[in-house]
Write a protein that holds these residues in place. Structure first.
Motif, PDB file in Angstrom:
ATOM      1  N   GLY A 748       0.826  -1.201   0.000  1.00  0.00           N
ATOM      2  CA  GLY A 748       0.000   0.000   0.000  1.00  0.00           C
ATOM      3  C   GLY A 748       0.855   1.243   0.000  1.00  0.00           C
ATOM      4  O   GLY A 748       2.049   1.211   0.318  1.00  0.00           O
ATOM      5  N   GLU A 749       0.246   2.364  -0.396  1.00  0.00           N
ATOM      6  CA  GLU A 749       0.890   3.677  -0.336  1.00  0.00           C
ATOM      7  C   GLU A 749       2.259   3.675  -1.039  1.00  0.00           C
ATOM      8  O   GLU A 749       3.236   4.182  -0.503  1.00  0.00           O
ATOM      9  N   MET A 750       2.306   3.102  -2.221  1.00  0.00           N
ATOM     10  CA  MET A 750       3.574   3.065  -2.953  1.00  0.00           C
ATOM     11  C   MET A 750       3.320   3.231  -4.448  1.00  0.00           C
ATOM     12  O   MET A 750       2.475   2.551  -5.024  1.00  0.00           O
ATOM     13  N   LYS A 751       4.044   4.129  -5.057  1.00  0.00           N
ATOM     14  CA  LYS A 751       3.949   4.334  -6.496  1.00  0.00           C
ATOM     15  C   LYS A 751       4.664   3.193  -7.221  1.00  0.00           C
ATOM     16  O   LYS A 751       5.422   2.423  -6.628  1.00  0.00           O
ATOM     17  N   LYS A 770      12.942 -12.733   4.460  1.00  0.00           N
ATOM     18  CA  LYS A 770      11.902 -13.751   4.341  1.00  0.00           C
ATOM     19  C   LYS A 770      10.634 -13.127   3.761  1.00  0.00           C
ATOM     20  O   LYS A 770      10.051 -13.650   2.813  1.00  0.00           O
ATOM     21  N   TYR A 771      10.187 -12.020   4.348  1.00  0.00           N
ATOM     22  CA  TYR A 771       9.132 -11.209   3.776  1.00  0.00           C
ATOM     23  C   TYR A 771       9.222  -9.810   4.367  1.00  0.00           C
ATOM     24  O   TYR A 771       9.933  -9.575   5.355  1.00  0.00           O
ATOM     25  N   TRP A 772       8.540  -8.874   3.716  1.00  0.00           N
ATOM     26  CA  TRP A 772       8.616  -7.470   4.139  1.00  0.00           C
ATOM     27  C   TRP A 772       7.243  -6.825   4.003  1.00  0.00           C
ATOM     28  O   TRP A 772       6.350  -7.347   3.332  1.00  0.00           O
ATOM     29  N   VAL A 773       7.099  -5.675   4.649  1.00  0.00           N
ATOM     30  CA  VAL A 773       5.839  -4.927   4.615  1.00  0.00           C
ATOM     31  C   VAL A 773       6.131  -3.479   4.274  1.00  0.00           C
ATOM     32  O   VAL A 773       7.065  -2.882   4.816  1.00  0.00           O
ATOM     33  N   ARG A 774       5.336  -2.943   3.368  1.00  0.00           N
ATOM     34  CA  ARG A 774       5.325  -1.489   3.196  1.00  0.00           C
ATOM     35  C   ARG A 774       4.506  -0.956   4.359  1.00  0.00           C
ATOM     36  O   ARG A 774       3.285  -1.112   4.419  1.00  0.00           O
ATOM     37  N   ASN A 775       5.181  -0.373   5.335  1.00  0.00           N
ATOM     38  CA  ASN A 775       4.545   0.062   6.570  1.00  0.00           C
ATOM     39  C   ASN A 775       3.683   1.293   6.294  1.00  0.00           C
ATOM     40  O   ASN A 775       4.173   2.290   5.761  1.00  0.00           O
ATOM     41  N   LEU A 776       2.412   1.226   6.623  1.00  0.00           N
ATOM     42  CA  LEU A 776       1.489   2.311   6.303  1.00  0.00           C
ATOM     43  C   LEU A 776       1.638   3.470   7.273  1.00  0.00           C
ATOM     44  O   LEU A 776       1.881   3.280   8.469  1.00  0.00           O
ATOM     45  N   SER A 777       1.474   4.661   6.773  1.00  0.00           N
ATOM     46  CA  SER A 777       1.567   5.851   7.627  1.00  0.00           C
ATOM     47  C   SER A 777       0.248   6.096   8.338  1.00  0.00           C
ATOM     48  O   SER A 777      -0.828   5.792   7.811  1.00  0.00           O
ATOM     49  N   LYS A 778       0.328   6.599   9.566  1.00  0.00           N
ATOM     50  CA  LYS A 778      -0.836   7.032  10.344  1.00  0.00           C
ATOM     51  C   LYS A 778      -1.872   5.924  10.504  1.00  0.00           C
ATOM     52  O   LYS A 778      -3.078   6.165  10.452  1.00  0.00           O
ATOM     53  N   GLN A 779      -1.395   4.700  10.700  1.00  0.00           N
ATOM     54  CA  GLN A 779      -2.284   3.566  10.970  1.00  0.00           C
ATOM     55  C   GLN A 779      -1.781   2.876  12.240  1.00  0.00           C
ATOM     56  O   GLN A 779      -1.141   1.830  12.182  1.00  0.00           O
ATOM     57  N   ASP A 796       9.329   3.352   6.740  1.00  0.00           N
ATOM     58  CA  ASP A 796       8.778   2.994   5.426  1.00  0.00           C
ATOM     59  C   ASP A 796       8.622   1.488   5.226  1.00  0.00           C
ATOM     60  O   ASP A 796       7.642   1.044   4.626  1.00  0.00           O
ATOM     61  N   PHE A 797       9.591   0.697   5.707  1.00  0.00           N
ATOM     62  CA  PHE A 797       9.578  -0.737   5.446  1.00  0.00           C
ATOM     63  C   PHE A 797       9.985  -1.513   6.701  1.00  0.00           C
ATOM     64  O   PHE A 797      10.851  -1.068   7.462  1.00  0.00           O
TER      65      PHE A 797
END
Length: 866
Positions: A748-751, A770-779, A796-797
C-alpha cells in the motif's frame, strides 16, 4: 452517549474540517482544495468549479459501500458548523436519491435512539429538529432560531426547469412568520408572478426560506446528481456549503466530483465494517444445485454463529427469476419447502407484490426468517447485516445487477470482527453461465461500489463445485496449436465446438506466457486486447499465488516500553502525559495578539511573525437570535467549554482556564464582550490551538527522560503483530512488477516507480529477507511505529529476516536525509536497535551513501559483502 467512530470515519471528518477551515481563512475553495486534497498516488486532483457556485466549498467524501456514509454525514454537519459556517444552529438540506431512502433517512434522523440522531444530539446538545420534505409547513421560526433544522428530501423534488407547480416553490401562508423585514431583503428571492393580487411580492416558499438561511447541503449518493439542471437548482437555493457522500464519485472531466478524501475497502475491512473477501462459487448444473449449496453454506455459518458472543442468524438471499422463467419465486419457494425441507416460517418473499418483510425485525432473536426470496426488491433501501449468503438463479449478465445484489451481503453484523474466520466473509452462489461471466468481472462491480481497482481482485475468493468449472470461455478462429508445451500447460486450455459450429476455448488452469501466445495467435485482431484482459483477469482472480498473510504466517516486531508504576507500559504520548501529570492551568492562555478591527470587521492574530486575519462571516450567517448583548462572560465560557472539552483535562480545570482567557481579553482595549461573542467560533479555534500547544509543552518536559528508560521485551505479548487479516491501505500498488515477498498480497501507499519503489525492489530481491511490509503511515493499530517528541514515526519498510531478526528501513531522498526531522528519526531508530540486544536492525537508507546504492546499504547492514 458518545458514539465511537471508526478510525477511517474520523480521518474523513478531520480532512473535511481541515479543508473547511482553510476555506474559512482564505475564502478560496479551489486553492484550499489543491492544497489539501491528494489522489492515491500523491498527485493533486483537479478542482472542478461549477458556474454560480464557485465561491462556496463544494467537495466529495468517497466511502465505499458499507462505509457508514450517513453517520459521517451527521457528524459533517457539526464539522461544517464549527469550521466554516460559524453558526450554532445551521439549516441543513439533506438530499437523497430516492423516496425509499428519503423515508428511511428521515425516520432514522427522527429516532432519538438511532446512531444518526444520537450523533446530531451529541453535537448540538439535543437541540435538533428533523423534517421530511412533506412536513415543511410545520417548520416554525423558533425551530430555526433555537435548533439545527434538518430537512430530508430527494433532489428530484427540487430539480425543475420551471418552479411553477412544485410544492417546495409554492407560496405558503404557513411560512409567513419566517419572512421578517430582514429576510425579505435577501437578494434574489422568487416573487409571485402576475395574474394574482399579490403579484410582485416575495413568495413565502420553502425554496425562498432556504435561500434566506443559506443551507448546508448534504448530498447522499451524489454521483447521480451532477447535471446542469441539478447545478441550476442548487444555485437557486444559495447554499453556503455542499458536501457529497458517495461510493462512486462522478469522473466527468468538466463537472466531476471534487474528491477531497477517499476510503478504501481495506480500511473498511480492517475496522470490521464489511465482510471480505467474497467467497464466490459458480454452478453450471442448475439452479437447484446452487440453492442446495447455498443452504448448506448458510447452515454451516449458523453453526459457527452459535459460538459468537453476539446474536447472529445468518440469512440466505435468493434472487429468483421473473414469472415467465423456470426459477421464478413460486418455483424457488416450492423447491425450498419440498426438496430442501425448509420450514415455511423460515422463508420470506420480498418482491413488488409480496412484501413479507414489512414490519418484521430481522435482528430480533425471536425472528425465524433464514431465507429471503426476491427478484429485484432488494436493490435499494434494504439493509440487514445478518445477510451472509447470496444465491442467484437468474440469468443476469449485467455487472450492475451483480453489484446491487452482492452489495446486500457485505455489511458486518455489529461492525465487529467475528471469532470464527468464516463469519468474516460474504458468500455468493451463482447458477447462470451469463451470471458467471458477469461475476468473472466482479472486480469491475466492486469498483462501481467504491472499491479501488487495484484491490478488487484481492477481495474475491473463487470456489468450484466438483462438477463445475469457473472459467472464461471465448470464441477463436481455430483451435490453438499447443504442441511442444508441457502437459500441464496444455491442460490449461479446453477446445469446444458449440452447436453452431463455432470453436471456443475454455481456460481451466493458470495460463503461462507460452500458452497465452498460442491462444492470442488464433484470436481475431479486433478481439485480441479483450482476450488478453480476460486471461490476465483469469490468472489474477483464480490463481493468485498466496501471500505470507494468506498462508497465515506470523510477523512480529519488538516495541519500546517503559516500566511505569511497576508495569511495562508502551512508550507513547499518553504514557508521557500520564507520567507528567500535566495541568492546563500551568500554561496561561496568551491571547495578547488577539485584535479586532471594527472598521474592517476582522480579527487578527500574530503567528510567528505572520499576521493571520479572520473576517466575520456575513450577517446572514450570524446567530442573530443570540444577540451579543444578551451574553455574560459566564455564558461565553460555558459555550467555549462545550466546544473545547478535552479527554485529558478536567472540566473544572478547563472552565477555570477559559474564564482566565476571557477575562484577560476583556481587559484589552477595543475588545468588549459583544465583539468576543461575535468572534466566538474564531476564539474557540485559537483557544483549541493553545491547549494543544500547552499539552505539547508539558509532553516535551518529560519525553527524553522517559525515552532514556525505555526497553524492549522479547515476549510475544509485548511485540507488535502485523495482522494477517488487516492491511488498511488507502491505496494499493498498481504497477506491473509483481513483488514475491511482500507480507500482504499488494503493498500500500507506494507508487510504481521512484526511489521508494527502488528500495522495495531491493528488499524483495535480498535473499536474507523472508518477507517485508510497506509500513502504512498514520495507521497505529495496523503499522509499526515509534514515538517521537512530536508525533509517531512510521518507518517505510519492515522486514522479517530468514535468521529471525527484524530489519526496519526508513528511506529518505535527496535533501531530506539531514534535516531535523530525519535526524530525530535516525536517532530514535538507532536507540530502538540498541535496546533490542541484536534482535533488531535499523537502516536509514539513502539513494547513495558512500557510493553505495540501496541494495548495497541493505547488504552492509546485514553484514554481507557488498
Amino acid at each position: 452517549m458518545d458514539i465511537q467512530l471508526k478510525d477511517f470515519q474520523t480521518a474523513t471528518l478531520n480532512k473535511l474540517r481541515e479543508y473547511l477551515g482553510a476555506v474559512r481563512l482564505s475564502n478560496d475553495p479551489e486553492q484550499a482544495f489543491l492544497k489539501i486534497a491528494r489522489t492515491e498516488n500523491g498527485a493533486t486532483p483537479r478542482y472542478n468549479k461549477i458556474a454560480g457556485l464557485e465561491s462556496i466549498p463544494y467537495v466529495c467524501l468517497r466511502l465505499p459501500t458499507g462505509g457508514g456514509k450517513t453517520i459521517v454525514g451527521a457528524y459533517a454537519i457539526r464539522v461544517a458548523a464549527e469550521s466554516y459556517i460559524e453558526k450554532d444552529f445551521p439549516v441543513v438540506l439533506w438530499l437523497v436519491p430516492s423516496n425509499t431512502i428519503r423515508l428511511q433517512t428521515a425516520d432514522a434522523l427522527k429516532n432519538t435512539s438511532h446512531p444518526y440522531r444520537m450523533a446530531l444530539d451529541e453535537a448540538f446538545d439535543g437541540r435538533v429538529r428533523v423534517f421530511d420534505i412533506s412536513e415543511i409547513e410545520n417548520i416554525r421560526p423558533a425551530d430555526i432560531a433555537q435548533s439545527v433544522c434538518v430537512v430530508v428530501a430527494t433532489i428530484q423534488t427540487l430539480r425543475v426547469e420551471q418552479t411553477a407547480g412544485r410544492d417546495v416553490y409554492a407560496h405558503k401562508e404557513a411560512l409567513e412568520g419566517h419572512f421578517t423585514s430582514a429576510a425579505l431583503a435577501t437578494p434574489g428571492l422568487e416573487k409571485i408572478e402576475g395574474g394574482n393580487q399579490n403579484a410582485g411580492k416575495v413568495k413565502y416558499s420553502f425554496a425562498n426560506l432556504l435561500k434566506v438561511h443559506r443551507p448546508l447541503i448534504i448530498m447522499d449518493e451524489a454521483h447521480n446528481a451532477r447535471t446542469p439542471l441539478t447545478f441550476d437548482t442548487l444555485q437557486r437555493l444559495s447554499p453556503c456549503c455542499i458536501v457529497e457522500l458517495t461510493a462512486t464519485p462522478s469522473t466527468h472531466p468538466q463537472n466531476g466530483s471534487n474528491v477531497l478524501h477517499r476510503v478504501s475497502a481495506a480500511q473498511l475491512k480492517a475496522e470490521a465494517m464489511i465482510k471480505l473477501p467474497i467467497a464466490l462459487t459458480v454452478h453450471d448444473a442448475g439452479w437447484q444445485q446452487a440453492i442446495g449449496d447455498a443452504l448448506r453454506t448458510r447452515k454451516r455459518l449458523a453453526t459457527l454463529a452459535a459460538g459468537e458472543p453476539d446474536y447472529i442468524r445468518p440469512i440466505l438471499l435468493i434472487q429468483a427469476e421473473s414469472r415467465d422463467k423456470p426459477a421464478n419465486v413460486d418455483a424457488v419457494k416450492q423447491h425450498l419447502l419440498e426438496s430442501e425441507q425448509i420450514p415455511a416460517e423460515s422463508i420470506a418473499v420480498a418482491t413488488g407484490d409480496q412484501r413479507e418483510l414489512d414490519q418484521i425485525n430481522l435482528f430480533a432473536q425471536t425472528c425465524p426468517i433464514e431465507v429471503v426470496i426476491t427478484v429485484q426488491a432488494l436493490k435499494e433501501g434494504w439493509d440487514c447485516s445478518f445477510a451472509y449468503v447470496f444465491c442467484s438463479t437468474a440469468n443476469i449478465s449485467n455487472s450492475r445487477d451483480v453489484e446491487q445484489l452482492l452489495g446486500r451481503v457485505l455489511r458486518m453484523p455489529y461492525a465487529r470482527r467475528r471469532k470464527a474466520l468464516e463469519l468474516n466473509k460474504a458468500y455468493a452462489h451463482v447458477a447462470s453461465a451469463h451470471f458467471g461471466e458477469a461475476a468473472k468481472n466482479l472486480k469491475d462491480s466492486l469498483i462501481d461500489m467504491g472499491f479501488e481497482a487495484a484491490e478488487a481482485p484481492q477481495l474475491i475468493e473463487t470456489y468450484q463445485p466438483s462438477d463445475s468449472l469457473f472459467t472464461p470461455i471465448f470464441v477463436v478462429e481455430k483451435a490453438p496449436d499447443l504442441s511442444g508445451l508441457s502437459a500441464e500447460e496444455q491442460q490449461a486450455v479446453v477446445v469446444i465446438t458449440n452447436e453452431s459450429g463455432e470453436t471456443q476455448i475454455k481456460l481451466t488452469a493458470k495460463v503461462t506466457e507460452a500458452v497465452e501466445e498460442r491462444v492470442l495467435a488464433v484470436v481475431s485482431e479486433a478481439a485480441r486486447a479483450m482476450v488478453k484482459e480476460k486471461i490476465d483477469d483469469h490468472n489474477a482472480l483464480l490463481h493468485r499465488e498466496p501471500s505470507p498473510s494468506d498462508r497465515g504466517e506470523s510477523f512480529s516486531v519488538p516495541r519500546l516500553w517503559v516500566e511505569y508504576q511497576g508495569e511495562l507500559e508502551l512508550f507513547d504520548k499518553e504514557l508521557v502525559l500520564n507520567a507528567t501529570n500535566w495541568n492546563l492551568l500551568d500554561y496561561p492562555a496568551d491571547l495578547s495578539a488577539f485584535q479586532f478591527n471594527d472598521s474592517s470587521k476582522t480579527f487578527e492574530f500574530d503567528v510567528e511573525g505572520s499576521r493571520v486575519v479572520y473576517k466575520l462571516m456575513g450577517e446572514q450567517q450570524l446567530d442573530l437570535n443570540l444577540l451579543a448583548a444578551d451574553w455574560t462572560d459566564a455564558d461565553l465560557v460555558r459555550w467555549l467549554d462545550r466546544q473545547l472539552r478535552q479527554q485529558d483535562v478536567n472540566q473544572g480545570t478547563l472552565a477555570a482556564w477559559l474564564l482566565q482567557a476571557v477575562r484577560g481579553l476583556l481587559q484589552k482595549d477595543g475588545l468588549g464582550l459583544p465583539a468576543l461573542v461575535r468572534a466566538k467560533f474564531i476564539l474557540a479555534r485559537k483557544l483549541g490551538e493553545l491547549i494543544e500547544q500547552s499539552r505539547q509543552a508539558a509532553y516535551n518536559k518529560d519525553y527524553q527522560a522517559l525515552l532514556d528508560l525505555s526497553v524492549t521485551d522479547d515476549r510475544d505479548e509485548y511485540a507488535f503483530h502485523f495482522d494477517p487479516l488487516i492491511y488498511p491501505a488507502s491505496s494499493l500498488y498498481q504497477g506491473s512488477y509483481r513483488f514475491t515477498k511482500h507480507f500482504y498480497p499488494l503493498p500500500g501507499e507506494m507508487k510504481s516507480s521512484g526511489e521508494e519503489f527502488d528500495c522495495a525492489l531491493a528488499l524483495d530481491a535480498e535473499p536474507n529477507v523472508k518477507y517485508w511490509v510497506r509500513n502504512l503511515s498514520k495507521q497505529p493499530t495496523a503499522s509499526f511505529w515509534l514515538q517521537t517528541a512530536t508525533d509517531r514515526f512510521y518507518p517505510d519498510f519492515v522486514a522479517q529476516l530468514t535468521d529471525g531478526r527484524v530489519l526496519v528501513v526508513e528511506y529518505k531522498g535527496d535533501g531530506f536525509a539531514t534535516n531535523d526531522d530525519s535526524n530525530e528519526k535516525r536517532a530514535l531508530g538507532e536507540l530502538w536497535e540498541k535496546r533490542s540486544n541484536g534482535r533488531c536492525l535499523f537502516l536509514f537508507a539513502e539513494k547513495k551513501l558512500d557510493s553505495m546504492d540501496v541494495s548495497a546499504q541493505i547488504r552492509q547492514k546485514l553484514g554481507r559483502q557488498h
